[in-house]
Design a protein around this motif. Structure first.
Motif, short mmCIF file in Angstrom:
data_model
loop_
_atom_site.label_atom_id
_atom_site.label_comp_id
_atom_site.label_asym_id
_atom_site.label_seq_id
_atom_site.Cartn_x
_atom_site.Cartn_y
_atom_site.Cartn_z
N GLN A 152 6.44 6.15 3.09
CA GLN A 152 7.45 7.05 2.52
C GLN A 152 8.81 6.43 2.77
OE1 GLN A 152 7.44 11.40 3.23
NE2 GLN A 152 9.44 11.05 4.18
N ASP A 200 0.86 -1.18 0.00
CA ASP A 200 0.00 0.00 0.00
C ASP A 200 0.90 1.24 0.00
OD1 ASP A 200 -1.87 1.99 0.29
OD2 ASP A 200 -2.76 1.18 2.13
N PHE A 201 1.30 1.67 -1.18
CA PHE A 201 2.24 2.77 -1.32
C PHE A 201 1.68 4.09 -0.81
CE2 PHE A 201 3.80 -0.30 -4.44
CZ PHE A 201 5.14 -0.32 -4.11
N SER A 202 0.37 4.23 -0.75
CA SER A 202 -0.23 5.47 -0.27
C SER A 202 0.01 5.67 1.22
CB SER A 202 -1.73 5.50 -0.57
OG SER A 202 -2.39 4.52 0.22
N ARG A 203 0.48 4.65 1.91
CA ARG A 203 0.67 4.71 3.35
C ARG A 203 2.14 4.60 3.75
NH1 ARG A 203 -3.50 4.46 6.36
NH2 ARG A 203 -2.52 3.29 8.05
N THR A 223 8.57 11.21 -6.15
CA THR A 223 7.83 9.96 -6.25
C THR A 223 8.51 9.07 -7.27
OG1 THR A 223 5.76 11.11 -5.76
CG2 THR A 223 5.58 8.92 -6.69
N GLY A 234 2.73 1.24 -8.94
CA GLY A 234 2.96 1.62 -7.55
C GLY A 234 3.70 2.93 -7.53
N ASN A 235 3.26 3.87 -6.71
CA ASN A 235 3.89 5.18 -6.59
C ASN A 235 4.46 5.32 -5.18
OD1 ASN A 235 3.08 5.88 -9.20
ND2 ASN A 235 1.14 6.66 -8.46
N ARG A 270 7.78 6.00 -9.60
CA ARG A 270 6.60 5.34 -10.17
C ARG A 270 7.03 4.05 -10.86
NH1 ARG A 270 5.75 10.77 -10.21
NH2 ARG A 270 3.67 11.45 -9.61
N GLU A 293 5.85 4.14 7.68
CA GLU A 293 4.49 3.76 7.31
C GLU A 293 3.53 4.56 8.18
OE1 GLU A 293 3.87 -0.44 6.26
OE2 GLU A 293 5.90 -0.72 7.04
N ASN A 334 6.53 7.35 -2.46
CA ASN A 334 7.04 8.67 -2.06
C ASN A 334 8.42 8.50 -1.44
OD1 ASN A 334 4.68 10.15 -2.76
ND2 ASN A 334 3.70 9.34 -0.93
#
Length: 184
Positions: free
Chosen positions: A57, A52-55, A148, A168-169, A150, A183, A171
């Motif tokens: 860095q 879960d890349f949105s969560r 980011t 997957g992106n 990608r 995370e 950060n």
């Protein structure tokens, strides 16, 4: 013991993804996969399409070397594997192990750098793999350099289907701190 298992898996993936011809099926509805392993500064992590890349860095230490392995795979053949980075000042490849006949680097100054592998529908492969070493850039005045990464893989979608893709992106922040995955 975990290091030995990881090494064996990587060797198997190298063999599998760099040498396997395949047949494009009539219909392919299964998305491709990718794996990105990063080692350096006491850090070792494998990222995949299931993360879960949105969560998260990834913090990288400035002026530090990292070893990477990036691969994309699909049993029905891979059409494109791409790793898009930020500008040229983020990282510098110190020892790229690019098989230049199949991977290309495209710089789009000052915004982006793309590393791509393109599949061939007339000679399909199950995937491609890229290994190498890069060094992060210097960050003046400890201001940090964020961006980011990608990751993108697309298959052929079968003989008569629509291509499947996965992305997957991740950060990243390059600065004067220890390498770690945060995370949230």
């Amino acid at each position: 013991m975990k290091t030995i298992k990881t090494f064996i898996i990587i060797i198997f993936m190298l063999w599998l993804t760099t040498s396997c011809e395949t047949r494009i099926p009539e219909v392919d509805t299964i998305p491709p996969t990718f794996s990105f392993e990063l080692r350096g500064d006491g850090f070792n992590q494998i990222f995949t399409q299931d993360d879960d890349f949105s969560r998260m860095q990834l913090n990288l230490k400035s002026n530090t070397e990292y070893r990477f392995i990036y691969s994309g795979a699909d049993q029905g053949g891979v059409a494109l594997i791409r790793w898009q980075l930020g500008g040229e000042d983020q990282i510098d490849f110190t020892r790229p192990e690019f098989p230049f006949d199949s991977w290309i680097i495209r710089d789009i100054p000052p915004i982006s750098r793309m590393i791509e592998w393109s599949g061939d529908r007339s000679n399909p492969r199950t995937g491609g793999i890229l290994t190498g070493i890069f060094r992060t850039g210097d960050v003046p005045d400890n201001t940090g350099n964020s961006g980011t990464w990608r990751f993108f893989v697309r298959d052929f979608g079968g003989q008569s289907g629509t291509p499947n893709s996965i992305r997957g992106n991740l950060n990243i922040l390059i600065g004067d701190s220890v390498t770690e995955l945060i995370e949230f």
